[in-house]
Design a protein around this motif. Structure first.
Motif, PDB file in Angstrom:
ATOM      1  N   ILE A 105       9.439 -11.614  -9.186  1.00 24.83           N
ATOM      2  CA  ILE A 105       8.127 -11.197  -9.667  1.00 24.83           C
ATOM      3  C   ILE A 105       7.190 -11.402  -8.492  1.00 24.83           C
ATOM      4  O   ILE A 105       7.332 -12.401  -7.789  1.00 24.83           O
ATOM      5  N   PRO A 106       6.278 -10.507  -8.208  1.00 28.09           N
ATOM      6  CA  PRO A 106       5.752  -9.413  -9.022  1.00 28.09           C
ATOM      7  C   PRO A 106       6.632  -8.162  -9.048  1.00 28.09           C
ATOM      8  O   PRO A 106       7.491  -7.990  -8.182  1.00 28.09           O
ATOM      9  N   GLN A 107       6.361  -7.328 -10.047  1.00 25.10           N
ATOM     10  CA  GLN A 107       7.020  -6.029 -10.188  1.00 25.10           C
ATOM     11  C   GLN A 107       5.954  -4.995 -10.544  1.00 25.10           C
ATOM     12  O   GLN A 107       5.161  -5.215 -11.453  1.00 25.10           O
ATOM     13  N   LEU A 108       5.988  -3.868  -9.816  1.00 23.28           N
ATOM     14  CA  LEU A 108       4.998  -2.817 -10.043  1.00 23.28           C
ATOM     15  C   LEU A 108       5.664  -1.584 -10.650  1.00 23.28           C
ATOM     16  O   LEU A 108       6.710  -1.141 -10.176  1.00 23.28           O
ATOM     17  N   ILE A 143       8.561  -4.249  -0.870  1.00 26.03           N
ATOM     18  CA  ILE A 143       8.649  -2.786  -0.993  1.00 26.03           C
ATOM     19  C   ILE A 143       7.246  -2.177  -1.074  1.00 26.03           C
ATOM     20  O   ILE A 143       6.951  -1.203  -0.377  1.00 26.03           O
ATOM     21  N   ILE A 144       6.389  -2.766  -1.893  1.00 30.92           N
ATOM     22  CA  ILE A 144       5.027  -2.231  -2.066  1.00 30.92           C
ATOM     23  C   ILE A 144       4.254  -2.333  -0.750  1.00 30.92           C
ATOM     24  O   ILE A 144       3.561  -1.404  -0.356  1.00 30.92           O
ATOM     25  N   ARG A 145       4.390  -3.461  -0.056  1.00 30.67           N
ATOM     26  CA  ARG A 145       3.681  -3.638   1.214  1.00 30.67           C
ATOM     27  C   ARG A 145       4.147  -2.601   2.236  1.00 30.67           C
ATOM     28  O   ARG A 145       3.340  -1.973   2.918  1.00 30.67           O
ATOM     29  N   GLU A 146       5.451  -2.387   2.304  1.00 27.50           N
ATOM     30  CA  GLU A 146       6.000  -1.396   3.240  1.00 27.50           C
ATOM     31  C   GLU A 146       5.541   0.016   2.874  1.00 27.50           C
ATOM     32  O   GLU A 146       5.140   0.796   3.744  1.00 27.50           O
ATOM     33  N   GLU A 185       3.130   5.663   1.809  1.00 32.34           N
ATOM     34  CA  GLU A 185       3.985   6.188   0.739  1.00 32.34           C
ATOM     35  C   GLU A 185       3.441   5.811  -0.635  1.00 32.34           C
ATOM     36  O   GLU A 185       3.556   6.583  -1.590  1.00 32.34           O
ATOM     37  N   LEU A 186       2.857   4.617  -0.742  1.00 30.41           N
ATOM     38  CA  LEU A 186       2.313   4.180  -2.031  1.00 30.41           C
ATOM     39  C   LEU A 186       1.161   5.090  -2.443  1.00 30.41           C
ATOM     40  O   LEU A 186       1.101   5.556  -3.583  1.00 30.41           O
ATOM     41  N   GLN A 187       0.265   5.362  -1.503  1.00 34.70           N
ATOM     42  CA  GLN A 187      -0.870   6.230  -1.787  1.00 34.70           C
ATOM     43  C   GLN A 187      -0.388   7.619  -2.197  1.00 34.70           C
ATOM     44  O   GLN A 187      -0.906   8.211  -3.138  1.00 34.70           O
ATOM     45  N   SER A 188       0.627   8.135  -1.501  1.00 31.04           N
ATOM     46  CA  SER A 188       1.183   9.450  -1.840  1.00 31.04           C
ATOM     47  C   SER A 188       1.813   9.443  -3.231  1.00 31.04           C
ATOM     48  O   SER A 188       1.627  10.382  -4.004  1.00 31.04           O
ATOM     49  N   LEU A 189       2.548   8.376  -3.546  1.00 25.62           N
ATOM     50  CA  LEU A 189       3.186   8.265  -4.855  1.00 25.62           C
ATOM     51  C   LEU A 189       2.131   8.281  -5.957  1.00 25.62           C
ATOM     52  O   LEU A 189       2.266   8.999  -6.952  1.00 25.62           O
TER      53      LEU A 189
END
Length: 112
Positions: free
Chosen positions: A71-74, A86-89, A95-99
């Motif tokens: 945890i955490p999990q998004l 994963i989220i930081r990368e 990629e997060l913004q695109s997703l």
């Protein structure tokens, strides 16, 4: 009565962006949760933070729900995206913004 798995599934299905975290968005109780809160706040994505420390069944249940040990999990639009690393990368690679944009989530930060 609803099982913890059903409750988690309902939260994931009914909220566009959900962060299962230790603590709350205003008061994260671990550094990893805090990092994801900072990233989501930075991109301006609306999300629901759920504190797993309030319920042992929830803390164990979320790990079983995704078969993910930490945890955490998004979750975005019902899909498990990842944990802190994963989220930081994804954030650093845009990629997060695109997703979020692809999934129709309004953010205050415009993607390049």
């Amino acid at each position: 009565m609803m099982s913890i798995q059903d409750w988690i599934k309902n939260e994931v299905d009914t909220n566009d962006v959900v962060l299962f975290m230790k603590g709350t968005p205003n008061f994260p109780q671990c550094g990893f949760s805090g990092q994801i809160v900072q990233i989501l706040d930075y991109v301006g994505a609306p999300y629901k933070g759920i504190n797993v420390l309030e319920d042992d069944d929830l803390r164990q249940g979320i790990k079983e729900f995704t078969n993910w040990p930490t945890i955490p999990q998004l979750y975005v639009k019902g899909e498990f995206v990842g944990g802190c690393d994963i989220i930081r990368e994804m954030f650093q690679n845009q990629e997060l913004q695109s997703l979020l944009t692809e999934k129709g989530i309004e953010t205050t930060q415009q993607t390049a």
